[in-house]
Design an enzyme around this catalytic site. Structure first.
Site, PDB file in Angstrom:
ATOM      1  N   ASP A 151       6.977   0.673   9.639  1.00 40.62           N
ATOM      2  CA  ASP A 151       5.567   0.571   7.425  1.00 40.62           C
ATOM      3  C   ASP A 151       5.401  -0.482   8.105  1.00 40.62           C
ATOM      4  O   ASP A 151       4.884  -1.025   9.194  1.00 40.62           O
ATOM      5  CB  ASP A 151       6.644   0.048   6.734  1.00 40.62           C
ATOM      6  CG  ASP A 151       5.789  -0.754   6.190  1.00 40.62           C
ATOM      7  OD1 ASP A 151       4.970   0.071   5.604  1.00 40.62           O
ATOM      8  OD2 ASP A 151       7.038  -1.699   5.511  1.00 40.62           O
ATOM      9  N   ASP A 181       2.674  -3.460   6.408  1.00 38.96           N
ATOM     10  CA  ASP A 181       3.266  -4.819   6.204  1.00 38.96           C
ATOM     11  C   ASP A 181       5.062  -4.958   5.619  1.00 38.96           C
ATOM     12  O   ASP A 181       5.031  -4.118   4.384  1.00 38.96           O
ATOM     13  CB  ASP A 181       2.474  -4.743   3.932  1.00 38.96           C
ATOM     14  CG  ASP A 181       0.844  -4.181   4.631  1.00 38.96           C
ATOM     15  OD1 ASP A 181       0.446  -3.470   5.452  1.00 38.96           O
ATOM     16  OD2 ASP A 181       0.171  -5.401   4.403  1.00 38.96           O
TER      17      ASP A 181
END
Length: 207
Positions: free
Chosen positions: A33, A35
């Protein structure tokens, strides 16, 4: 995703891992991922001056590179569908991340810009690439010849864990970003293989 020139699961190429011959054997991957995992969570990142890479991210990614993992970013980017940023700006963000992590290598960035009720019509869709659905991981598998049986997903939200599980890979939660609060209330149906403090700890778990 819907078969259309605009409704698509999108991948931006990072620094290439090598020629096709060099990648003839399927490689394991670490799907990250973005952020809250590699960079600080800023909500909708719409200015480059808001971009802050965690201090351990480059070292963690470099360790994974050296161990032979392909490193691939899997990220929901509904800010595009909402009209807050465009794909060109997103490309600039990813280029800046690459610059800041130096010789650590992210092989490719895959993102989903869609929303069922997106204000921008070209991105209005119910797709299979928005996490927690596994479409982006599956696209990366097919395009980069990745071995999902030896791969891992790392993220700071339970939807990242669910995405990895839906794709059949081990899944780790990190406590950075949203993980600082989400980790306290895991959904019963979505256990992570491990919950760790940050990406460096996740790299150590993987290795």
């Amino acid at each position: 995703c819907v078969a259309s020139p605009h409704l698509r699961c999108v991948g931006y190429v990072g620094r290439q891992p090598g020629t096709r011959d060099e990648r003839a054997v399927s490689r394991p991957a670490v799907f990250l991922d973005r952020d809250g995992t590699i960079i600080e969570e800023r909500g909708y990142l719409d200015r480059l001056d808001l971009l802050a890479v965690f201090p351990w991210s480059a070292d963690a990614i470099r360790l994974l590179n050296r161990a032979g993992f392909s490193v691939v970013v899997i990220t929901n980017q509904s800010a595009i569908g909402r009209g807050l940023i465009d794909e060109a700006f997103l490309s600039r963000v990813h280029a800046e991340i690459d610059r800041r992590i130096g010789d650590a290598r992210i092989d490719r960035y895959y993102f989903c810009p869609h929303l069922a009720d997106a204000p921008v019509a070209r991105y209005r869709a119910v797709c299979t690439c928005r996490k927690p659905l596994p479409g982006l991981i599956e696209k990366a598998r097919d395009e980069l010849d990745l071995d999902l049986s030896r791969s891992v997903m790392v993220g700071d939200r339970w939807l990242d864990v669910a995405c990895g599980q839906a794709a059949g890979v081990r899944s780790l939660m990190v406590r950075t970003g949203e993980g600082a609060t989400e980790g306290e209330r895991p959904p019963d149906a979505t256990p992570a293989d491990a919950i760790l403090n940050n990406l460096m700890e996740a790299a150590g778990w993987i290795l």
